[in-house]
Design an enzyme around this catalytic site. Sequence first.
Site, PDB file in Angstrom:
ATOM      1  N   ASP A 136     -79.887  -3.998  31.956  1.00 22.97           N
ATOM      2  CA  ASP A 136     -81.322  -2.805  32.189  1.00 22.97           C
ATOM      3  C   ASP A 136     -81.271  -2.498  33.263  1.00 22.97           C
ATOM      4  O   ASP A 136     -81.528  -2.723  35.134  1.00 22.97           O
ATOM      5  CB  ASP A 136     -82.600  -2.988  32.152  1.00 22.97           C
ATOM      6  CG  ASP A 136     -82.989  -4.737  33.490  1.00 22.97           C
ATOM      7  OD1 ASP A 136     -83.744  -4.698  33.442  1.00 22.97           O
ATOM      8  OD2 ASP A 136     -81.704  -5.211  33.758  1.00 22.97           O
ATOM      9  N   HIS A 196     -78.788 -11.856  40.888  1.00 22.44           N
ATOM     10  CA  HIS A 196     -79.166 -12.822  39.887  1.00 22.44           C
ATOM     11  C   HIS A 196     -78.039 -12.355  38.341  1.00 22.44           C
ATOM     12  O   HIS A 196     -77.809 -13.648  38.168  1.00 22.44           O
ATOM     13  CB  HIS A 196     -80.846 -11.833  39.035  1.00 22.44           C
ATOM     14  CG  HIS A 196     -81.915 -12.514  40.443  1.00 22.44           C
ATOM     15  ND1 HIS A 196     -82.361 -13.081  40.880  1.00 22.44           N
ATOM     16  CD2 HIS A 196     -82.516 -11.297  41.381  1.00 22.44           C
ATOM     17  CE1 HIS A 196     -83.461 -13.034  41.977  1.00 22.44           C
ATOM     18  NE2 HIS A 196     -83.685 -12.189  42.018  1.00 22.44           N
TER      19      HIS A 196
END
Length: 317
Positions: free
Chosen positions: A12, A244
Amino acid sequence: MSAIRPIIIDTDPGIDDAMAIAVALAAPELEVVALTTVFGNHSIEVTTANAQRILDALGDVDTPVVRGASGPLVRAPHDPATLVHGDDGLGDAGHPPPSRPPLDRRNAAQHLVDTVLDRPGSVTLVAIGPLTNLALALHLEPAIATAVAGVVMMGGAATVAGNVTPAAEANIWNDPEAADIVFGAGWPLTMIGLDVTHQVFAGRAWLDSVAQLGTPSADLVTATAPAYVRFHTETDGLDGMHCHDVAAIADVLRPDLFETEPMHVRVATQGFAAGDTIATNRRVPSDENWDARPLVDVALGVDAGAVLGLVRDHLAR
Ligand code: RIB
Ligand code: CA
């Protein structure tokens, strides 16, 4: 020479997604079969365009972009995370519009199923956004759970607080129902959660060293990082950014840099704790919500310095 490993990155994008995609494409031992896109950091239209903009910035003309879910399985999507990733989802760094539309007219879930079943036992799914596409793929064809080589997902928080709510990490918070299905599918799954990604922190010196590399991937990270760093500074007073998503790619490349524990994971789907990833290494025979749950490998430790070194080495290529 070890075999080249095919992966699909479900993403995303997203500033940290861009770093992860750049590192994966720079790894000769990986074949990035496709980027499948999902809503999350931004709308599906923007995340899909951003996947292509990332490939354009990297000079990649071959990797297919396959559009996926525009929202969660059963709830309305949250607002785009523009405070974190900028209005355009890539740090408002001026990257031009995508050079081409998505290359594959199938939806992401069908593409995941087809690719995994065409190459049984070979394909690793690397999910770095909400898990909606993977849940939909399991619904389309449950057999992928035994045909996939493995699943590595960035998301969750087993022993630390969430980053969107005190309970929930963003990817899980964006679709808790999908996450609970994915954690319960019985496939070989590694959870790269905030337990370790909050240790993979790129500080000012590291970012400045990347800015000196002069490669397209390093330039992409350098251009998109300021917006992400600004978010970290404004929210936590940090001069840097948590890496991340690239931690999931690092786990694919170097699982020895991570310490994992087999645990049962359930995801809260209701109320103020929605998106909480509740993990236990104990069997719970007294409760059917837990007794039949498969084990997944939850990352609890990481050699963060080695991961950052691996990332920079790949950005230098
Ligand atoms: O919590 C971090 C995750 O949420 C990352 O995947 C980031 O890109 C956002 O999607
Ligand atoms: Ca992401």
